[in-house]
Design a protein around this motif. Structure first.
Motif, mmCIF file in Angstrom:
data_model
loop_
_atom_site.group_PDB
_atom_site.id
_atom_site.type_symbol
_atom_site.label_atom_id
_atom_site.label_comp_id
_atom_site.label_asym_id
_atom_site.label_seq_id
_atom_site.Cartn_x
_atom_site.Cartn_y
_atom_site.Cartn_z
ATOM 1 N N LYS A 8 0.838 -1.206 0.000
ATOM 2 C CA LYS A 8 0.000 0.000 0.000
ATOM 3 C C LYS A 8 0.868 1.249 0.000
ATOM 4 O O LYS A 8 0.580 2.212 -0.721
ATOM 5 C CB LYS A 8 -0.950 -0.018 1.194
ATOM 6 N N LEU A 9 1.954 1.267 0.799
ATOM 7 C CA LEU A 9 2.868 2.416 0.809
ATOM 8 C C LEU A 9 3.497 2.621 -0.567
ATOM 9 O O LEU A 9 3.619 3.754 -1.048
ATOM 10 C CB LEU A 9 3.952 2.241 1.881
ATOM 11 N N LYS A 10 3.879 1.525 -1.207
ATOM 12 C CA LYS A 10 4.461 1.620 -2.547
ATOM 13 C C LYS A 10 3.438 2.199 -3.529
ATOM 14 O O LYS A 10 3.762 3.068 -4.339
ATOM 15 C CB LYS A 10 4.931 0.241 -3.010
ATOM 16 N N GLU A 11 2.201 1.740 -3.426
ATOM 17 C CA GLU A 11 1.117 2.233 -4.285
ATOM 18 C C GLU A 11 0.865 3.722 -4.050
ATOM 19 O O GLU A 11 0.712 4.501 -4.995
ATOM 20 C CB GLU A 11 -0.144 1.419 -3.985
ATOM 21 N N ILE A 12 0.804 4.127 -2.774
ATOM 22 C CA ILE A 12 0.572 5.528 -2.422
ATOM 23 C C ILE A 12 1.686 6.409 -2.984
ATOM 24 O O ILE A 12 1.437 7.441 -3.606
ATOM 25 C CB ILE A 12 0.479 5.703 -0.891
ATOM 26 N N ASN A 13 2.927 6.015 -2.752
ATOM 27 C CA ASN A 13 4.055 6.833 -3.190
ATOM 28 C C ASN A 13 4.194 6.871 -4.711
ATOM 29 O O ASN A 13 4.700 7.849 -5.261
ATOM 30 C CB ASN A 13 5.343 6.366 -2.515
ATOM 31 N N ALA A 14 3.708 5.838 -5.398
ATOM 32 C CA ALA A 14 3.803 5.811 -6.864
ATOM 33 C C ALA A 14 2.981 6.922 -7.508
ATOM 34 O O ALA A 14 3.354 7.432 -8.565
ATOM 35 C CB ALA A 14 3.370 4.452 -7.394
ATOM 36 N N VAL A 15 1.878 7.324 -6.882
ATOM 37 C CA VAL A 15 1.049 8.382 -7.475
ATOM 38 C C VAL A 15 1.665 9.768 -7.322
ATOM 39 O O VAL A 15 1.150 10.743 -7.858
ATOM 40 C CB VAL A 15 -0.399 8.376 -6.927
ATOM 41 N N CYS A 16 2.786 9.863 -6.635
ATOM 42 C CA CYS A 16 3.447 11.150 -6.417
ATOM 43 C C CYS A 16 4.418 11.538 -7.536
ATOM 44 O O CYS A 16 4.992 12.619 -7.505
ATOM 45 C CB CYS A 16 4.194 11.135 -5.078
ATOM 46 N N LYS A 17 4.582 10.660 -8.512
ATOM 47 C CA LYS A 17 5.470 10.958 -9.637
ATOM 48 C C LYS A 17 4.997 12.224 -10.346
ATOM 49 O O LYS A 17 3.804 12.423 -10.556
ATOM 50 C CB LYS A 17 5.504 9.792 -10.634
ATOM 51 N N GLU A 22 7.102 14.838 -5.362
ATOM 52 C CA GLU A 22 8.342 14.288 -5.910
ATOM 53 C C GLU A 22 9.437 15.352 -5.914
ATOM 54 O O GLU A 22 10.579 15.077 -5.541
ATOM 55 C CB GLU A 22 8.122 13.746 -7.320
ATOM 56 N N THR A 23 9.089 16.575 -6.303
ATOM 57 C CA THR A 23 10.064 17.671 -6.334
ATOM 58 C C THR A 23 10.693 17.898 -4.962
ATOM 59 O O THR A 23 11.907 18.094 -4.851
ATOM 60 C CB THR A 23 9.389 18.964 -6.827
ATOM 61 N N LEU A 24 9.870 17.855 -3.913
ATOM 62 C CA LEU A 24 10.356 18.083 -2.547
ATOM 63 C C LEU A 24 10.831 16.803 -1.865
ATOM 64 O O LEU A 24 11.226 16.830 -0.709
ATOM 65 C CB LEU A 24 9.262 18.750 -1.702
ATOM 66 N N GLU A 25 10.774 15.678 -2.584
ATOM 67 C CA GLU A 25 11.183 14.366 -2.076
ATOM 68 C C GLU A 25 10.378 13.938 -0.853
ATOM 69 O O GLU A 25 10.890 13.296 0.060
ATOM 70 C CB GLU A 25 12.683 14.328 -1.781
ATOM 71 N N ILE A 26 9.096 14.289 -0.848
ATOM 72 C CA ILE A 26 8.183 13.883 0.224
ATOM 73 C C ILE A 26 7.724 12.462 -0.055
ATOM 74 O O ILE A 26 7.319 12.138 -1.172
ATOM 75 C CB ILE A 26 6.961 14.818 0.292
ATOM 76 N N SER A 27 7.798 11.612 0.967
ATOM 77 C CA SER A 27 7.297 10.246 0.816
ATOM 78 C C SER A 27 6.451 9.875 2.026
ATOM 79 O O SER A 27 6.725 10.304 3.146
ATOM 80 C CB SER A 27 8.446 9.257 0.638
ATOM 81 N N ALA A 38 4.444 11.245 6.823
ATOM 82 C CA ALA A 38 5.287 11.483 5.651
ATOM 83 C C ALA A 38 6.606 12.071 6.121
ATOM 84 O O ALA A 38 6.700 12.645 7.211
ATOM 85 C CB ALA A 38 4.612 12.445 4.682
ATOM 86 N N LYS A 39 7.636 11.911 5.293
ATOM 87 C CA LYS A 39 8.931 12.507 5.626
ATOM 88 C C LYS A 39 9.458 13.278 4.436
ATOM 89 O O LYS A 39 9.098 13.010 3.287
ATOM 90 C CB LYS A 39 9.934 11.465 6.099
ATOM 91 N N MET A 40 10.313 14.255 4.740
ATOM 92 C CA MET A 40 10.926 15.093 3.719
ATOM 93 C C MET A 40 12.355 15.406 4.148
ATOM 94 O O MET A 40 12.585 15.780 5.300
ATOM 95 C CB MET A 40 10.134 16.396 3.572
ATOM 96 N N PRO A 41 13.325 15.261 3.240
ATOM 97 C CA PRO A 41 14.694 15.630 3.601
ATOM 98 C C PRO A 41 14.834 17.146 3.705
ATOM 99 O O PRO A 41 14.174 17.893 2.984
ATOM 100 C CB PRO A 41 15.532 15.077 2.443
ATOM 101 N N VAL A 42 15.676 17.561 4.631
ATOM 102 C CA VAL A 42 15.990 18.989 4.782
ATOM 103 C C VAL A 42 17.371 19.208 4.170
ATOM 104 O O VAL A 42 18.372 18.693 4.675
ATOM 105 C CB VAL A 42 15.963 19.413 6.265
ATOM 106 N N ASN A 43 17.392 19.935 3.063
ATOM 107 C CA ASN A 43 18.625 20.237 2.343
ATOM 108 C C ASN A 43 18.428 21.539 1.582
ATOM 109 O O ASN A 43 17.392 22.200 1.739
ATOM 110 C CB ASN A 43 18.995 19.078 1.395
ATOM 111 N N SER A 44 19.377 21.904 0.761
ATOM 112 C CA SER A 44 19.315 23.191 0.079
ATOM 113 C C SER A 44 18.092 23.344 -0.824
ATOM 114 O O SER A 44 17.673 24.462 -1.107
ATOM 115 C CB SER A 44 20.591 23.425 -0.729
#
Length: 141
Positions: A8-17, A22-27, A38-44
């Motif tokens: 289910k997580l894989k299915e959910i994240n697949a619709v974020c393409k 996807e731009t913000l790398e939120i999963s 959900a998580k998001m990396p903190v970077n530049s």
């Protein structure tokens, strides 16, 4: 046969393409009966000019996880969900690592939903407190 949580997580994240997520790398990293994380990396890519997490990126993370929660817990064959209002109170700065947004329902009505979103860092420090209102509208037949 029910679908596994991992599937289910894989299915959910697949619709974020090809989306802001996807731009913000939120999963989406976890969910249960009454929450979604959900998580998001903190970077530049998500910094404001002085090198800390941008409040707009935090709000995008919060709206993404809250909207996904409304979608996940709604019958999308019958309704579609839209965000109507978001608020964010930023309490602490972050410069690296990840931030995690946990969405839980304060109100889960047939038409309107109110979601509490707590954003924390890798050390479980509270970074922001957000509220998202969503509305479920009937699909045209």
């Amino acid at each position: 046969m029910s679908i596994s949580k991992e599937a289910k997580l894989k299915e959910i994240n697949a619709v974020c393409k090809n989306t802001l997520m996807e731009t913000l790398e939120i999963s989406i990293s976890d969910f249960g009966d009454d929450y979604l994380i959900a998580k998001m990396p903190v970077n530049s890519r998500v910094y404001q000019p002085d090198g800390v997490l941008h409040g707009g990126a935090t709000a995008a993370l919060a709206e993404s996880v809250g909207s996904f929660a409304s979608h996940l817990f709604s019958n999308l064959d019958v309704v579609f969900v839209r965000g109507t209002e978001i608020t964010a109170n930023h309490l602490k700065s972050v410069t690296d690592g990840h931030v995690f947004a946990k969405a839980t329902f304060l109100h889960k009505g047939r038409t309107t939903q109110l979601i509490d979103i707590r954003v924390t860092d890798d050390h479980d420090n509270l970074i922001s407190v957000c509220r998202l209102s969503t509305i479920s509208l009937p699909r045209k037949k």
